[in-house]
Scaffold this active site. Structure first.
Site, PDB file in Angstrom:
ATOM      1  N   GLU A  63      35.698 -28.194  12.014  1.00 33.28           N
ATOM      2  CA  GLU A  63      34.530 -29.073  11.973  1.00 33.28           C
ATOM      3  C   GLU A  63      33.244 -28.258  12.001  1.00 33.28           C
ATOM      4  OE1 GLU A  63      32.930 -33.048  14.282  1.00 33.28           O
ATOM      5  OE2 GLU A  63      33.313 -31.232  15.449  1.00 33.28           O
ATOM      6  N   TRP A  85      37.032 -37.253  11.489  1.00 25.50           N
ATOM      7  CA  TRP A  85      36.047 -38.105  10.831  1.00 25.50           C
ATOM      8  C   TRP A  85      36.689 -39.129   9.895  1.00 25.50           C
ATOM      9  CZ3 TRP A  85      30.769 -38.378  11.551  1.00 25.50           C
ATOM     10  CH2 TRP A  85      30.202 -37.388  12.370  1.00 25.50           C
ATOM     11  N   TYR A 147      25.175 -34.270  10.043  1.00 26.04           N
ATOM     12  CA  TYR A 147      24.865 -32.945  10.596  1.00 26.04           C
ATOM     13  C   TYR A 147      24.645 -31.844   9.558  1.00 26.04           C
ATOM     14  CZ  TYR A 147      26.587 -35.118  14.903  1.00 26.04           C
ATOM     15  OH  TYR A 147      26.777 -35.963  15.967  1.00 26.04           O
ATOM     16  N   CYS A 199      25.395 -37.902  17.348  1.00 28.94           N
ATOM     17  CA  CYS A 199      25.527 -38.033  18.802  1.00 28.94           C
ATOM     18  C   CYS A 199      24.872 -36.831  19.476  1.00 28.94           C
ATOM     19  CB  CYS A 199      27.002 -38.139  19.200  1.00 28.94           C
ATOM     20  SG  CYS A 199      27.799 -39.649  18.611  1.00 28.94           S
ATOM     21  N   ARG A 220      22.886 -37.752  22.809  1.00 27.22           N
ATOM     22  CA  ARG A 220      22.490 -39.107  23.206  1.00 27.22           C
ATOM     23  C   ARG A 220      23.670 -39.934  23.690  1.00 27.22           C
ATOM     24  NH1 ARG A 220      24.246 -42.884  19.648  1.00 27.22           N
ATOM     25  NH2 ARG A 220      24.945 -42.069  17.641  1.00 27.22           N
ATOM     26  N   ASP A 223      31.159 -39.397  24.384  1.00 22.36           N
ATOM     27  CA  ASP A 223      32.538 -39.842  24.606  1.00 22.36           C
ATOM     28  C   ASP A 223      33.163 -38.771  25.496  1.00 22.36           C
ATOM     29  OD1 ASP A 223      35.257 -40.321  24.525  1.00 22.36           O
ATOM     30  OD2 ASP A 223      35.394 -40.470  22.347  1.00 22.36           O
TER      31      ASP A 223
END
Length: 315
Positions: A63, A85, A147, A199, A220, A223
Site C-alpha cells: 500500500e 481497498w 492519497y 483518514c 481524523r 479504526d
C-alpha cells in the site's frame, strides 16, 4: 526491549473500551469512540510493527508503494495481493450499478414480469475482472484523487502540478531546519471526488541536530483495531525510507489521533489482544530504495508476534 508504541497502543485500546461513547458511523456498524489522543515511538527501539497480533507486513508495504507511486487505482494493489481497498472500489461500483451507470454480468437473468435485466457483479466477480480486464479496471478500479494523487500530483487552480514528496526531500536536503516540512492529503477542492476522504490526512517532519529525523502524522478517523496498526507501521516505514533517502537517522514517530474508535464487532477482539504481552520489536533493513518511483526491497528480522486476531472490515 519492550516497545513504547505497543504500550501506547494497548493503553488506547483499553481507554476506548473503558471510556468510549457510543456513536453511529457511515458504515452502519456502530462504534465506541474517544477523541484526541497521541501515541509516540522511539525508532531506536525497533521497527513499530505490533507484536500482540500478527500484522500483514507485505500488504502494508504494498500500500505504501502504491501511495508513493501516485497511483489511485486498485489494479496495482490487486495484482500484488493487497486487498484492503477492494471494498471501497466495490461499494462505489454498486452505487453506480443501482443508478444504471455500471456494467453487470454479460448473461441476462429473467425477472418475474418476463423482462430481462443485467445482474450485479458479486465482489469476487468484480475483483476477478479487475485482474483480467484492463479497460474495466481503468474505470471501475479508480478511487478518485486520494492519497497518491495528493502526495505526488496535487493540482493548483493555476494548472500547476505539485509533487509534495519530491519537494519534501529537496527541503530536507537543503533546508532541514524549515518548519514547512509537510505533506497534505486533505485537498478540500477534491474531497467530493474521492471514494473515501483521507483518514490520515497529513504529516510533518522535523530534523534534530542536522541528523535525526522525526515524523508526526495527523489522523481524523482511526479504526483502532484494524487500521491503526497498519498506519503505525506504514508511517514508521515512510520515516525509514525518507531518512535513508536524505542520509539521516530515524528518530521519533508520533501519531496525533482524532476520532479513535472500535467498531462494535471488534470489541471482543480488542479484549483478547489486551491479554497478550508485547514481544521484542523486529529490525527492518531497506535496500534498493527509489522513493520517487515507489520502489524498495526490505528484510524484516526478528518478527515473532502472537497469532492473528481476525475481525471484519467495515466499508
Amino acid at each position: 526491549m519492550k516497545s513504547n508504541i505497543e504500550s501506547d497502543y494497548l493503553k488506547l485500546l483499553k481507554d476506548i473500551l473503558d471510556n468510549g461513547v457510543s456513536k453511529s458511523d457511515r458504515t452502519g456498524t456502530g462504534t465506541q469512540s474517544v477523541f484526541g489522543r497521541q501515541i509516540r515511538h522511539n525508532m531506536q527501539n525497533g521497527f513499530p510493527l505490533l507484536t500482540t497480533k500478527r500484522i500483514a507486513v507485505k500488504t502494508m508495504m504494498t500500500e505504501l508503494k502504491w501511495f508513493l507511486k501516485g497511483d489511485t487505482n486498485i489494479k496495482y494493489l490487486v495484482d500484488n495481493n493487497c486487498n484492503i481497498w477492494n471494498g471501497d472500489a466495490y461499494k462505489k461500483y454498486c452505487k453506480e450499478f443501482e443508478k444504471g451507470n455500471a456494467p453487470g454480468k454479460t448473461a441476462l437473468v429473467q425477472r418475474v414480469d418476463g423482462k430481462s435485466m443485467t445482474k450485479k457483479l458479486s465482489k469476487e466477480e468484480f475483483i476477478a475482472i479487475i485482474k483480467t480486464d484492463d479497460e474495466f479496471a481503468k474505470k471501475w478500479g479508480e478511487l478518485g484523487p486520494i492519497y497518491g494523487k495528493q502526495w505526488r500530483n496535487w493540482d493548483e487552480d493555476t494548472g500547476v502540478k505539485i509533487d509534495q514528496i519530491s519537494n519534501l526531500i529537496e527541503q530536507l536536503k537543503t533546508n532541514p531546519d524549515s518548519r514547512r516540512l509537510m505533506v497534505n492529503a486533505w485537498n478540500v477542492g477534491e474531497l467530493d471526488q474521492m471514494t473515501l476522504p483521507p483518514c490520515h490526512y497529513g504529516f510533518q517532519m522535523y530534523v534534530r541536530d542536522k541528523k535525526y529525523l522525526s515524523l508526526m502524522w495527523n489522523q481524523r478517523s482511526v479504526d483502532t483495531f484494524l487500521g491503526l496498526p497498519f498506519n503505525i507501521a506504514s508511517y514508521g516505514l515512510l520515516l525509514e525510507i525518507i531518512a535513508k533517502e536524505v542520509d539521516m537517522v530515524p528518530d521519533e514517530l508520533i501519531g496525533c489521533l482524532g476520532d479513535c474508535h472500535l467498531y462494535s464487532n471488534h470489541l471482543d477482539q480488542a479484549k483478547e489482544q489486551l491479554t497478550r504481552q508485547p514481544m521484542k520489536l523486529p529490525k527492518l533493513d531497506l535496500t534498493n530504495v527509489d522513493i520517487l518511483e515507489g520502489e524498495f526491497d526490505f528484510d524484516l528480522q526478528g518478527y515473532k508476534p502472537h497469532e492473528t486476531i481476525k475481525a471484519p472490515l467495515s466499508n
